[in-house]
Design a protein around this motif. Structure first.
Motif, PDB file in Angstrom:
ATOM      1  N   GLN A 161       0.868  -1.166   0.000  1.00 46.20           N
ATOM      2  CA  GLN A 161       0.000   0.000   0.000  1.00 46.20           C
ATOM      3  C   GLN A 161       0.910   1.223   0.000  1.00 46.20           C
ATOM      4  O   GLN A 161       1.873   1.269   0.770  1.00 46.20           O
ATOM      5  N   ARG A 162       0.596   2.173  -0.855  1.00 44.20           N
ATOM      6  CA  ARG A 162       1.409   3.385  -0.902  1.00 44.20           C
ATOM      7  C   ARG A 162       0.505   4.614  -0.898  1.00 44.20           C
ATOM      8  O   ARG A 162      -0.639   4.560  -1.355  1.00 44.20           O
ATOM      9  N   ALA A 163       1.038   5.693  -0.361  1.00 43.09           N
ATOM     10  CA  ALA A 163       0.271   6.932  -0.320  1.00 43.09           C
ATOM     11  C   ALA A 163       1.214   8.118  -0.360  1.00 43.09           C
ATOM     12  O   ALA A 163       2.342   8.051   0.151  1.00 43.09           O
ATOM     13  N   TRP A 164       0.730   9.187  -0.975  1.00 39.46           N
ATOM     14  CA  TRP A 164       1.419  10.481  -0.925  1.00 39.46           C
ATOM     15  C   TRP A 164       0.478  11.441  -0.227  1.00 39.46           C
ATOM     16  O   TRP A 164      -0.641  11.655  -0.680  1.00 39.46           O
ATOM     17  N   GLY A 165       0.928  11.985   0.900  1.00 33.62           N
ATOM     18  CA  GLY A 165       0.076  12.859   1.680  1.00 33.62           C
ATOM     19  C   GLY A 165       0.595  14.275   1.742  1.00 33.62           C
ATOM     20  O   GLY A 165       1.807  14.509   1.772  1.00 33.62           O
ATOM     21  N   GLU A 166      -0.321  15.236   1.769  1.00 34.69           N
ATOM     22  CA  GLU A 166       0.019  16.652   1.921  1.00 34.69           C
ATOM     23  C   GLU A 166      -0.873  17.254   3.005  1.00 34.69           C
ATOM     24  O   GLU A 166      -2.075  16.969   3.064  1.00 34.69           O
ATOM     25  N   ARG A 167      -0.261  18.078   3.844  1.00 37.07           N
ATOM     26  CA  ARG A 167      -1.031  18.898   4.790  1.00 37.07           C
ATOM     27  C   ARG A 167      -1.341  20.204   4.091  1.00 37.07           C
ATOM     28  O   ARG A 167      -0.430  20.928   3.715  1.00 37.07           O
ATOM     29  N   VAL A 168      -2.623  20.475   3.914  1.00 35.97           N
ATOM     30  CA  VAL A 168      -3.007  21.591   3.054  1.00 35.97           C
ATOM     31  C   VAL A 168      -3.827  22.615   3.820  1.00 35.97           C
ATOM     32  O   VAL A 168      -4.439  22.323   4.855  1.00 35.97           O
ATOM     33  N   THR A 169      -3.825  23.848   3.292  1.00 32.81           N
ATOM     34  CA  THR A 169      -4.702  24.911   3.772  1.00 32.81           C
ATOM     35  C   THR A 169      -5.625  25.312   2.636  1.00 32.81           C
ATOM     36  O   THR A 169      -5.296  25.152   1.459  1.00 32.81           O
ATOM     37  N   GLY A 170      -6.765  25.838   2.992  1.00 31.23           N
ATOM     38  CA  GLY A 170      -7.750  26.228   1.998  1.00 31.23           C
ATOM     39  C   GLY A 170      -9.075  25.551   2.280  1.00 31.23           C
ATOM     40  O   GLY A 170      -9.229  24.812   3.257  1.00 31.23           O
ATOM     41  N   THR A 211      -5.424  20.337   6.836  1.00 33.82           N
ATOM     42  CA  THR A 211      -6.112  19.091   6.510  1.00 33.82           C
ATOM     43  C   THR A 211      -5.130  18.147   5.833  1.00 33.82           C
ATOM     44  O   THR A 211      -4.384  18.559   4.938  1.00 33.82           O
ATOM     45  N   LEU A 212      -5.115  16.895   6.276  1.00 31.26           N
ATOM     46  CA  LEU A 212      -4.292  15.885   5.626  1.00 31.26           C
ATOM     47  C   LEU A 212      -5.089  15.284   4.477  1.00 31.26           C
ATOM     48  O   LEU A 212      -6.205  14.789   4.662  1.00 31.26           O
ATOM     49  N   LEU A 213      -4.523  15.349   3.276  1.00 29.05           N
ATOM     50  CA  LEU A 213      -5.082  14.681   2.112  1.00 29.05           C
ATOM     51  C   LEU A 213      -4.047  13.697   1.594  1.00 29.05           C
ATOM     52  O   LEU A 213      -2.864  14.041   1.482  1.00 29.05           O
ATOM     53  N   GLU A 214      -4.495  12.485   1.289  1.00 26.45           N
ATOM     54  CA  GLU A 214      -3.578  11.473   0.764  1.00 26.45           C
ATOM     55  C   GLU A 214      -4.172  10.815  -0.471  1.00 26.45           C
ATOM     56  O   GLU A 214      -5.348  10.422  -0.471  1.00 26.45           O
ATOM     57  N   LEU A 236      -5.320  17.630  -8.157  1.00 32.65           N
ATOM     58  CA  LEU A 236      -6.542  17.921  -7.401  1.00 32.65           C
ATOM     59  C   LEU A 236      -6.368  19.191  -6.574  1.00 32.65           C
ATOM     60  O   LEU A 236      -7.256  20.050  -6.531  1.00 32.65           O
ATOM     61  N   MET A 237      -5.226  19.325  -5.897  1.00 32.73           N
ATOM     62  CA  MET A 237      -4.984  20.507  -5.073  1.00 32.73           C
ATOM     63  C   MET A 237      -5.000  21.779  -5.912  1.00 32.73           C
ATOM     64  O   MET A 237      -5.564  22.805  -5.495  1.00 32.73           O
ATOM     65  N   ALA A 238      -4.413  21.722  -7.092  1.00 35.24           N
ATOM     66  CA  ALA A 238      -4.400  22.898  -7.963  1.00 35.24           C
ATOM     67  C   ALA A 238      -5.812  23.263  -8.397  1.00 35.24           C
ATOM     68  O   ALA A 238      -6.190  24.442  -8.410  1.00 35.24           O
ATOM     69  N   GLU A 239      -6.613  22.269  -8.744  1.00 33.69           N
ATOM     70  CA  GLU A 239      -7.985  22.523  -9.163  1.00 33.69           C
ATOM     71  C   GLU A 239      -8.823  23.104  -8.028  1.00 33.69           C
ATOM     72  O   GLU A 239      -9.701  23.946  -8.256  1.00 33.69           O
ATOM     73  N   ALA A 240      -8.541  22.671  -6.779  1.00 31.26           N
ATOM     74  CA  ALA A 240      -9.330  23.121  -5.631  1.00 31.26           C
ATOM     75  C   ALA A 240      -8.751  24.368  -4.972  1.00 31.26           C
ATOM     76  O   ALA A 240      -9.325  24.878  -3.993  1.00 31.26           O
ATOM     77  N   GLY A 241      -7.618  24.876  -5.471  1.00 29.39           N
ATOM     78  CA  GLY A 241      -7.006  26.072  -4.896  1.00 29.39           C
ATOM     79  C   GLY A 241      -6.410  25.837  -3.515  1.00 29.39           C
ATOM     80  O   GLY A 241      -6.390  26.750  -2.681  1.00 29.39           O
ATOM     81  N   LEU A 242      -5.904  24.628  -3.254  1.00 25.82           N
ATOM     82  CA  LEU A 242      -5.332  24.291  -1.945  1.00 25.82           C
ATOM     83  C   LEU A 242      -3.827  24.513  -1.965  1.00 25.82           C
ATOM     84  O   LEU A 242      -3.165  24.326  -2.988  1.00 25.82           O
ATOM     85  N   ARG A 243      -3.285  24.868  -0.804  1.00 28.79           N
ATOM     86  CA  ARG A 243      -1.858  25.153  -0.682  1.00 28.79           C
ATOM     87  C   ARG A 243      -1.212  24.173   0.302  1.00 28.79           C
ATOM     88  O   ARG A 243      -1.814  23.801   1.315  1.00 28.79           O
ATOM     89  N   THR A 244       0.021  23.798   0.008  1.00 28.47           N
ATOM     90  CA  THR A 244       0.767  22.892   0.872  1.00 28.47           C
ATOM     91  C   THR A 244       1.279  23.641   2.089  1.00 28.47           C
ATOM     92  O   THR A 244       1.844  24.729   1.977  1.00 28.47           O
ATOM     93  N   ALA A 245       1.090  23.032   3.273  1.00 26.29           N
ATOM     94  CA  ALA A 245       1.502  23.688   4.510  1.00 26.29           C
ATOM     95  C   ALA A 245       2.821  23.155   5.048  1.00 26.29           C
ATOM     96  O   ALA A 245       3.559  23.880   5.711  1.00 26.29           O
ATOM     97  N   GLU A 246       3.124  21.897   4.809  1.00 29.71           N
ATOM     98  CA  GLU A 246       4.344  21.295   5.362  1.00 29.71           C
ATOM     99  C   GLU A 246       4.919  20.323   4.347  1.00 29.71           C
ATOM    100  O   GLU A 246       4.416  20.178   3.239  1.00 29.71           O
ATOM    101  N   ASP A 247       5.985  19.628   4.784  1.00 28.80           N
ATOM    102  CA  ASP A 247       6.588  18.614   3.923  1.00 28.80           C
ATOM    103  C   ASP A 247       5.612  17.461   3.714  1.00 28.80           C
ATOM    104  O   ASP A 247       4.773  17.177   4.575  1.00 28.80           O
ATOM    105  N   PRO A 248       5.708  16.767   2.578  1.00 31.52           N
ATOM    106  CA  PRO A 248       4.779  15.675   2.293  1.00 31.52           C
ATOM    107  C   PRO A 248       5.030  14.463   3.186  1.00 31.52           C
ATOM    108  O   PRO A 248       6.107  14.305   3.772  1.00 31.52           O
ATOM    109  N   GLU A 249       4.027  13.629   3.272  1.00 30.94           N
ATOM    110  CA  GLU A 249       4.145  12.349   3.971  1.00 30.94           C
ATOM    111  C   GLU A 249       4.131  11.240   2.934  1.00 30.94           C
ATOM    112  O   GLU A 249       3.218  11.155   2.110  1.00 30.94           O
TER     113      GLU A 249
END
Length: 399
Positions: A161-170, A211-214, A236-249
């Motif tokens: 199982q693999r995932a790429w996660g981002e902590r986002v604002t917006g 918010t954590l999105l993966e 998806l983040m670009a389409e929703a106007g979300l910004r990265t808050a920290e390093d990815p998981e």
């Protein structure tokens, strides 16, 4: 300062590894008055995001804290939602995210208060002789114990199982409903014009307001490359106007790693107790501590403890889950969406049983049968094809 130990000392328990399973065992044994040595490269809090069901967190809190109370061991999300092409569904079961620093600190405090001794280092070998079980560290330190608990994790595995996660604002309201955990969303990351590996969106609000999105691949052999997951999430983040808050998981969980063999008693991932079809393990790991400690206190030997951790019933359950994993590996995006659209229409008792490695094999088999009967004809054909493929022998991995 590293404590000085004598090779003539005999420990009741030596634990190799300080992940959730290892630290839970070490703490539980120490609180029962057993002489415990914990060997790990470091004792820093775990960095992974660990999640479990809210009722599992409640059970862990009762077991770990007792009646004394104390800080919350995690945050609860009262509603858990799944989104498929058939619509959005509330599962009626709360979700939870572990507060790693709190749980880690609680277990470490219990371990130290009970007289446990931690030794920085790595275990290189575990053997057994007439005196007891022998542990050798990379620096040559030798320890003798009545029981060695191996919590050093599992092997690499061919399916992951693999995932790429981002902590986002917006504004994530359209993706993760307020107050809810998004358990699976098989719709949002799909591009109907471009066939891709099955990937779902997973998400929840965090303590700091982000918010954590993966983007998550549930199971794949070979594993889905992390850059693929990153790119789908970033679109998806670009389409929703979300910004990265920290390093990815970055997440990579082996789903078919072989069980560690040898004189020690494996626990957690080393015992193959990562759910072969979902990747979940932390609730099982936290429950293992008291099981092992009570058995050792009662005088159980390594074979008896090993049977408690991974007995015949649990092996049968894990075998069924492994079959389910192999079926999932062969499904494309549309088939996977159909599968989970059907799976979560079952009564909660049925799908809950399938998500717990402690479930009896009869309950798991019944759920698998109910899913097969509920699928449309095309879905049943895909399922049958997956079962046939799963029956073929493989060279690597194993449950």
């Amino acid at each position: 300062m590293t404590p000085t130990v004598s090779s003539r000392e005999r420990w009741d328990v030596v634990v190799a590894g300080a992940g959730p399973a290892g630290l839970a065992v070490a703490a539980a044994c120490a609180t029962r008055g057993l002489r415990v040595a914990l060997v790990a490269p470091h004792l820093r809090p775990w960095h992974q995001t660990y999640c479990l069901w809210a009722d599992e967190l409640d059970a862990a809190a009762t077991a770990l804290r007792g009646p004394a109370g104390g800080p919350a061991l995690g945050v609860r999300y009262p509603e858990t939602v799944v989104r498929t092409s058939s619509g959005q569904r509330s599962l009626g079961r709360g979700y939870a995210r572990l507060h790693n620093d709190v749980v880690h600190g609680l277990l470490l405090d219990q371990f130290a208060t009970g007289g446990g001794v931690s030794l920085p280092g790595t275990v290189t070998s575990v053997t057994e002789d007439a005196v007891g079980q022998q542990v050798t560290l990379t620096d040559g330190t030798a320890l003798t114990a009545g029981l060695v608990v191996d919590a050093r994790g599992g092997g690499p595995g061919s399916a992951q199982q693999r995932a790429w996660g981002e902590r986002v604002t917006g504004d994530v309201g359209a993706l993760v409903p307020s107050g809810s955990a998004l358990f699976m969303d098989w719709v949002t990351l799909r591009d109907p014009a471009t066939p891709q590996p099955p990937v779902f969106l997973y998400g929840m609000a965090l303590d700091d307001g982000t918010t954590l999105l993966e983007a998550t691949s549930l199971a794949a052999r070979p594993p889905v490359p992390l850059p693929h997951l990153r790119d789908r999430l970033h679109r998806l983040m670009a389409e929703a106007g979300l910004r990265t808050a920290e390093d990815p998981e970055r997440v990579a969980i082996p789903l078919d790693a072989a069980v560690r063999r040898g004189a020690g008693v494996p626990v957690g991932a080393a015992a193959g107790l990562v759910h072969p079809a979902t990747g979940y393990s932390v609730a099982t790991s936290l429950r293992t501590g008291s099981v092992v400690a009570d058995a050792v206190q009662a005088g159980a030997d390594a074979a008896a403890v090993r049977a408690l951790v991974r007995g015949a019933r649990r092996r049968a359950t894990l075998g069924l889950f492994a079959l389910g994993r192999e079926v999932l590996l062969g499904l494309d995006e549309e088939q996977t969406d159909t599968f989970f659209s059907t799976f979560f229409t079952l009564p909660p008792s049925a799908w809950n049983a399938y998500l717990d490695t402690g479930s009896p094999p009869s309950a798991v088999a019944a759920t698998m049968w109910r899913v097969a009967r509920a699928l449309p004809p095309a879905g049943r054909r895909s399922l049958a094809t997956g079962v046939v493929r799963a029956a073929r022998p493989r060279r690597a991995g194993g449950t």
